[in-house]
Design a protein around this motif. Structure first.
Motif, PDB file in Angstrom:
ATOM      1  N   ILE A 233      48.910  -3.198  -5.184  1.00  0.00           N
ATOM      2  CA  ILE A 233      49.859  -3.315  -6.301  1.00  0.00           C
ATOM      3  C   ILE A 233      49.078  -3.696  -7.553  1.00  0.00           C
ATOM      4  O   ILE A 233      48.238  -4.597  -7.520  1.00  0.00           O
ATOM      5  N   MET A 234      49.360  -3.000  -8.658  1.00  0.00           N
ATOM      6  CA  MET A 234      48.806  -3.447  -9.938  1.00  0.00           C
ATOM      7  C   MET A 234      49.940  -3.880 -10.852  1.00  0.00           C
ATOM      8  O   MET A 234      50.874  -3.115 -11.095  1.00  0.00           O
ATOM      9  N   VAL A 235      49.858  -5.112 -11.334  1.00  0.00           N
ATOM     10  CA  VAL A 235      50.841  -5.651 -12.285  1.00  0.00           C
ATOM     11  C   VAL A 235      50.138  -5.696 -13.634  1.00  0.00           C
ATOM     12  O   VAL A 235      49.096  -6.349 -13.779  1.00  0.00           O
ATOM     13  N   GLY A 236      50.714  -4.987 -14.620  1.00  0.00           N
ATOM     14  CA  GLY A 236      50.052  -4.889 -15.933  1.00  0.00           C
ATOM     15  C   GLY A 236      49.602  -6.216 -16.500  1.00  0.00           C
ATOM     16  O   GLY A 236      48.503  -6.341 -17.031  1.00  0.00           O
ATOM     17  N   GLU A 237      50.458  -7.237 -16.376  1.00  0.00           N
ATOM     18  CA  GLU A 237      50.114  -8.553 -16.915  1.00  0.00           C
ATOM     19  C   GLU A 237      50.974  -9.617 -16.259  1.00  0.00           C
ATOM     20  O   GLU A 237      52.172  -9.410 -16.050  1.00  0.00           O
ATOM     21  N   ILE A 238      50.364 -10.751 -15.925  1.00  0.00           N
ATOM     22  CA  ILE A 238      51.141 -11.905 -15.443  1.00  0.00           C
ATOM     23  C   ILE A 238      51.481 -12.748 -16.660  1.00  0.00           C
ATOM     24  O   ILE A 238      50.617 -13.399 -17.245  1.00  0.00           O
ATOM     25  N   ARG A 239      52.760 -12.685 -17.066  1.00  0.00           N
ATOM     26  CA  ARG A 239      53.175 -13.327 -18.318  1.00  0.00           C
ATOM     27  C   ARG A 239      53.973 -14.604 -18.103  1.00  0.00           C
ATOM     28  O   ARG A 239      54.070 -15.440 -18.995  1.00  0.00           O
ATOM     29  N   ASP A 240      54.634 -14.721 -16.945  1.00  0.00           N
ATOM     30  CA  ASP A 240      55.562 -15.838 -16.779  1.00  0.00           C
ATOM     31  C   ASP A 240      55.512 -16.373 -15.357  1.00  0.00           C
ATOM     32  O   ASP A 240      54.872 -15.802 -14.467  1.00  0.00           O
ATOM     33  N   GLU A 241      56.235 -17.455 -15.162  1.00  0.00           N
ATOM     34  CA  GLU A 241      56.233 -18.166 -13.875  1.00  0.00           C
ATOM     35  C   GLU A 241      56.747 -17.302 -12.733  1.00  0.00           C
ATOM     36  O   GLU A 241      56.168 -17.270 -11.644  1.00  0.00           O
ATOM     37  N   GLU A 242      57.825 -16.555 -12.990  1.00  0.00           N
ATOM     38  CA  GLU A 242      58.439 -15.745 -11.935  1.00  0.00           C
ATOM     39  C   GLU A 242      57.496 -14.638 -11.460  1.00  0.00           C
ATOM     40  O   GLU A 242      57.314 -14.432 -10.254  1.00  0.00           O
ATOM     41  N   THR A 243      56.869 -13.926 -12.426  1.00  0.00           N
ATOM     42  CA  THR A 243      55.930 -12.860 -12.073  1.00  0.00           C
ATOM     43  C   THR A 243      54.736 -13.427 -11.313  1.00  0.00           C
ATOM     44  O   THR A 243      54.283 -12.854 -10.313  1.00  0.00           O
ATOM     45  N   ALA A 244      54.210 -14.570 -11.794  1.00  0.00           N
ATOM     46  CA  ALA A 244      53.060 -15.220 -11.138  1.00  0.00           C
ATOM     47  C   ALA A 244      53.402 -15.571  -9.693  1.00  0.00           C
ATOM     48  O   ALA A 244      52.614 -15.308  -8.772  1.00  0.00           O
ATOM     49  N   ASP A 245      54.588 -16.128  -9.486  1.00  0.00           N
ATOM     50  CA  ASP A 245      55.014 -16.561  -8.151  1.00  0.00           C
ATOM     51  C   ASP A 245      55.117 -15.374  -7.181  1.00  0.00           C
ATOM     52  O   ASP A 245      54.616 -15.423  -6.050  1.00  0.00           O
ATOM     53  N   ILE A 246      55.743 -14.275  -7.647  1.00  0.00           N
ATOM     54  CA  ILE A 246      55.910 -13.102  -6.777  1.00  0.00           C
ATOM     55  C   ILE A 246      54.554 -12.443  -6.497  1.00  0.00           C
ATOM     56  O   ILE A 246      54.278 -12.027  -5.367  1.00  0.00           O
ATOM     57  N   ALA A 247      53.701 -12.350  -7.538  1.00  0.00           N
ATOM     58  CA  ALA A 247      52.380 -11.725  -7.369  1.00  0.00           C
ATOM     59  C   ALA A 247      51.538 -12.493  -6.358  1.00  0.00           C
ATOM     60  O   ALA A 247      50.896 -11.899  -5.479  1.00  0.00           O
ATOM     61  N   VAL A 248      51.544 -13.813  -6.461  1.00  0.00           N
ATOM     62  CA  VAL A 248      50.766 -14.658  -5.543  1.00  0.00           C
ATOM     63  C   VAL A 248      51.300 -14.515  -4.115  1.00  0.00           C
ATOM     64  O   VAL A 248      50.534 -14.388  -3.155  1.00  0.00           O
ATOM     65  N   ASN A 249      52.606 -14.505  -3.965  1.00  0.00           N
ATOM     66  CA  ASN A 249      53.196 -14.353  -2.630  1.00  0.00           C
ATOM     67  C   ASN A 249      52.931 -12.975  -2.033  1.00  0.00           C
ATOM     68  O   ASN A 249      52.760 -12.837  -0.824  1.00  0.00           O
ATOM     69  N   ALA A 250      52.881 -11.955  -2.910  1.00  0.00           N
ATOM     70  CA  ALA A 250      52.544 -10.598  -2.438  1.00  0.00           C
ATOM     71  C   ALA A 250      51.114 -10.579  -1.902  1.00  0.00           C
ATOM     72  O   ALA A 250      50.830  -9.974  -0.859  1.00  0.00           O
ATOM     73  N   ALA A 251      50.204 -11.252  -2.619  1.00  0.00           N
ATOM     74  CA  ALA A 251      48.802 -11.322  -2.177  1.00  0.00           C
ATOM     75  C   ALA A 251      48.682 -12.096  -0.870  1.00  0.00           C
ATOM     76  O   ALA A 251      47.849 -11.780  -0.018  1.00  0.00           O
ATOM     77  N   LEU A 252      49.558 -13.076  -0.705  1.00  0.00           N
ATOM     78  CA  LEU A 252      49.524 -13.928   0.492  1.00  0.00           C
ATOM     79  C   LEU A 252      50.047 -13.184   1.725  1.00  0.00           C
ATOM     80  O   LEU A 252      49.644 -13.474   2.849  1.00  0.00           O
ATOM     81  N   THR A 253      50.916 -12.206   1.486  1.00  0.00           N
ATOM     82  CA  THR A 253      51.561 -11.510   2.617  1.00  0.00           C
ATOM     83  C   THR A 253      50.925 -10.157   2.925  1.00  0.00           C
ATOM     84  O   THR A 253      51.589  -9.245   3.410  1.00  0.00           O
ATOM     85  N   GLY A 254      49.634 -10.001   2.572  1.00  0.00           N
ATOM     86  CA  GLY A 254      48.905  -8.820   3.024  1.00  0.00           C
ATOM     87  C   GLY A 254      48.764  -7.688   2.041  1.00  0.00           C
ATOM     88  O   GLY A 254      48.471  -6.563   2.451  1.00  0.00           O
ATOM     89  N   HIS A 255      48.984  -7.951   0.748  1.00  0.00           N
ATOM     90  CA  HIS A 255      48.800  -6.907  -0.262  1.00  0.00           C
ATOM     91  C   HIS A 255      47.593  -7.252  -1.143  1.00  0.00           C
ATOM     92  O   HIS A 255      47.334  -8.422  -1.399  1.00  0.00           O
ATOM     93  N   LEU A 256      46.897  -6.227  -1.608  1.00  0.00           N
ATOM     94  CA  LEU A 256      45.850  -6.433  -2.604  1.00  0.00           C
ATOM     95  C   LEU A 256      46.510  -6.281  -3.970  1.00  0.00           C
ATOM     96  O   LEU A 256      47.069  -5.232  -4.287  1.00  0.00           O
ATOM     97  N   VAL A 257      46.489  -7.345  -4.770  1.00  0.00           N
ATOM     98  CA  VAL A 257      47.187  -7.365  -6.063  1.00  0.00           C
ATOM     99  C   VAL A 257      46.167  -7.424  -7.195  1.00  0.00           C
ATOM    100  O   VAL A 257      45.304  -8.303  -7.228  1.00  0.00           O
ATOM    101  N   LEU A 258      46.271  -6.481  -8.124  1.00  0.00           N
ATOM    102  CA  LEU A 258      45.414  -6.462  -9.312  1.00  0.00           C
ATOM    103  C   LEU A 258      46.271  -6.806 -10.523  1.00  0.00           C
ATOM    104  O   LEU A 258      47.395  -6.304 -10.659  1.00  0.00           O
TER     105      LEU A 258
END
Length: 409
Positions: A233-258
């Motif tokens: 998954i590539m997220v253009g930019e981590i701008r806020d708390e909600e996006t940061a939380d989901i991105a980190v959890n996605a990385a924790l559950t077996g996804h490579l997040v850029l």
């Protein structure tokens, strides 16, 4: 494809005739061809009191292109032509509009252009971004040192975790992430991106454009992406708390997040994520690498010259950059037709790559500040952006003045 030596006089000749005899279609096409030929990233069409200023951003610096500017009589027609190409409303002059279009440049092929129209006191301002998706990059072309390149290649082989590119706007973060995506883009891997806006079109991936009007934000889109069975998954930019939380959890559950963050260096990544509300233990266990970067101009190879550094020059340089060491010679471009008299042609990244190890993990979990994390990373072999820049100046890739300019920015 025509070169800039023939294009500039051709544009000026076309504009010298009476306003009612000018082909606006041809003029806009010539602007874009000239911009692409001169390696410009942006075209600025800026109305003033009695003329229209035309500037191109070449190697990160804005330059006036026409000696006299564009006639005010032609301004609105040029803007209307751009709106038509981008599918924007031609009858709307009081609100900002954004769009994009694709043009075919003879001898090269298709080029994507992103458009931003903004109403100003003297009329509508237009900024055209030339999207360099077709100027193919490989990881080896991005200016990574040998050790940093190995760190990046190690991190993208991991099946999960986060890869973060950090720096101010215009520092090449998106290009770095797209180049990594190109390396990961294989038939057996599902790649989904969510961006604002979509910078480049990447075949073999699913790309989603953020649209706040319909409630498609980074956070909402990312939540839906996780149900689409992606590997990367590539997220253009981590701008806020909600996006940061989901991105980190996605990385924790077996996804490579850029993704990208607006921080000054790699070490500030971790305090920033913690400030966004992500628990320190999650930050420590999900981030694979954090990259800090800036773009510096490269010396023009056509007019590059070497000269000795005087003792007093080196002494004053050491006051500003203590790490400079004992450089005996440095390089600079004298200026020629090829580089437009600037002495520079093209840009390259100066970078730092902070790879997470057990010591860094412990510092993150104890909420250490960026300075402490940076010191530990340097002790473990990280080359800072400044050190990388000095090394590139020593090798004659860029100049000491250019490194100083980037530092002071």
């Amino acid at each position: 494809m025509r070169d800039i030596k023939t294009l500039k006089p051709l544009i000026e000749k076309k504009l010298s005739v009476k306003a009612d005899e000018v082909s606006i279609v041809e003029i806009v096409d010539l602007f874009i061809e000239y911009a692409y030929s001169s390696r410009s990233s942006d075209i600025h069409i800026e109305p003033e009191v009695d003329a229209v200023r035309l500037r191109f951003r070449i190697d990160g610096m804005l330059r006036d292109i026409l000696d006299k500017g564009l006639s005010k009589d032609l301004h609105q027609e040029v803007i209307t032509r751009i709106k038509v190409l981008a599918g924007l409303r031609t009858d709307e002059h009081l609100l900002p509009q954004d769009g994009r279009f694709r043009v075919n440049i003879e001898g090269f092929g298709d080029v994507d252009i992103r458009v931003s129209i903004m109403p100003t006191y003297h009329g509508e301002n237009a900024i055209l971004r030339i999207l360099a998706e077709t100027r193919a990059f490989n990881l080896e072309d991005l200016g990574f040192s040998k050790n940093d390149l190995e760190r990046v290649k190690r991190s993208i082989k991991k099946p999960y975790g986060m890869i973060l590119a950090n720096g101010p706007t215009g520092s090449g973060k998106t290009t770095t992430l797209y180049t990594i995506l190109k390396n990961l883009n294989k038939p057996e891997i599902s790649i989904i991106t969510i961006e604002d806006p979509i910078e480049y079109s990447l075949a073999g991936t699913t790309q989603i454009q953020v649209d706040a009007k319909v409630g498609l934000t980074f956070a909402n889109g990312l939540r839906s992406i996780l149900r689409q069975d992606p590997n990367v998954i590539m997220v253009g930019e981590i701008r806020d708390e909600e996006t940061a939380d989901i991105a980190v959890n996605a990385a924790l559950t077996g996804h490579l997040v850029l993704s990208t963050l607006h921080t000054n260096d790699a070490a500030t990544t971790f305090p920033r994520l913690i400030d966004m509300g992500v628990p320190p233990f999650l930050v420590a266990s999900t981030v694979n690498i954090a990259m800090g970067q800036r773009l510096v101009r490269m010396i023009c190879k056509n007019c590059k010259k070497e000269r000795d550094i005087k003792k007093e020059e080196l002494a004053s340089l050491k006051e500003i950059i203590p790490d400079v060491g004992d450089m005996k010679t440095f390089y600079a471009g004298e200026g020629c037709d090829k580089c437009g008299g600037t002495g520079y042609e093209g840009r390259i990244g100066i970078r730092e790559v902070l790879e997470i190890n057990d010591e860094i993990r412990e510092l993150i979990m104890s909420r250490a500040n960026a300075k402490q994390i940076k010191e530990a990373a340097i002790k473990n072999g990280m080359t800072t952006m400044l050190q990388d820049g000095i090394e590139k100046a020593r090798m004659g890739i860029t100049t000491v003045q250019e490194i100083l300019r980037i530092i002071h920015e």
